[in-house]
Scaffold this motif. Sequence first.
Motif, short mmCIF file in Angstrom:
data_model
loop_
_atom_site.label_atom_id
_atom_site.label_comp_id
_atom_site.label_asym_id
_atom_site.label_seq_id
_atom_site.Cartn_x
_atom_site.Cartn_y
_atom_site.Cartn_z
N ASP A 220 0.82 -1.21 0.00
CA ASP A 220 0.00 0.00 0.00
C ASP A 220 0.86 1.26 0.00
OD1 ASP A 220 0.75 0.67 2.65
OD2 ASP A 220 -0.89 -0.52 3.48
N PHE A 221 0.20 2.38 -0.20
CA PHE A 221 0.88 3.67 -0.38
C PHE A 221 1.84 3.97 0.77
CE2 PHE A 221 1.42 8.22 -0.38
CZ PHE A 221 1.39 8.60 -1.71
N GLU B 242 3.15 2.02 2.98
CA GLU B 242 4.24 1.05 3.05
C GLU B 242 5.35 1.41 2.07
OE1 GLU B 242 5.08 -3.68 2.08
OE2 GLU B 242 3.02 -2.96 2.27
N SER C 231 -4.85 6.26 -6.51
CA SER C 231 -4.51 4.86 -6.24
C SER C 231 -3.80 4.70 -4.90
CB SER C 231 -3.62 4.31 -7.36
OG SER C 231 -4.30 4.38 -8.60
N ARG C 232 -3.85 3.46 -4.38
CA ARG C 232 -3.23 3.19 -3.08
C ARG C 232 -2.28 2.00 -3.11
NH1 ARG C 232 -8.29 2.69 0.86
NH2 ARG C 232 -8.93 1.33 -0.86
N ARG C 233 -2.29 1.19 -4.17
CA ARG C 233 -1.47 0.00 -4.23
C ARG C 233 -0.35 0.16 -5.27
NH1 ARG C 233 -3.93 -3.54 -6.71
NH2 ARG C 233 -2.96 -5.45 -5.89
#
Length: 218
Positions: A24-25, A27, A86-88
């Motif tokens: 994820d973002f 991370e 987006s987040r991934r």
Amino acid sequence: MTAQPFTVADVMTKKVVAVLPGADFKEIVATMERWKVSAVPVVEGEGRVVGIVSEADLLLKEEFHEHRLGLVEQMRRLDATAKAGSRRAADLMTSPAVTIRRGASLPQAARLMATHRVKRLPVVDASGTVQGIVSRSDLLKVFLRSDQELAAEVLRDVVEHLFPLSHREVGVQVDAGVVTLSGEVRDSALIPVAARLARAVEGVVDVKCELTTRKAGT
């Protein structure tokens, strides 16, 4: 025998920090901060590179945080607006990643970076598995070679190779990476060749060629 030119394998960083497509973002941001890197390859399976996420990809979220685009600008920047929402890693990454093989020359790596306007290249094997990463700063490492090392290589691989009979009359001096060739040689046609070959030695900044041709009868 002329020394083998430096390759990507000689200067690349072998320890690669990478993330999985599902990262994820936050991370990704934390990983970049922890390892002090500005981009991370995205890998799947046993290390096959599928993309790369850079700070530029992540900063799009901040860019569009308060700035709402009109319809025309949204259409013009579809990729950017998609990444901003987006987040991934799988959605944030640039894919396919521009990669290079470990046996590529440093000029090849530099041209690839310039062509694709990227600052780093994942180094992969034939199956696309990550082997390392090479950055623009890595390509400059050859210019850290000492003047003594450069002088020895120019003397051995250029002067002694081109002028087997008169190499003792050729002087090689190196100061801050600048090579000066001086003295007299028998064949004037080889003078520009010597300058060109000396300039091609990895780490040489410039060449001053002061070679002259021995006069007939001397």
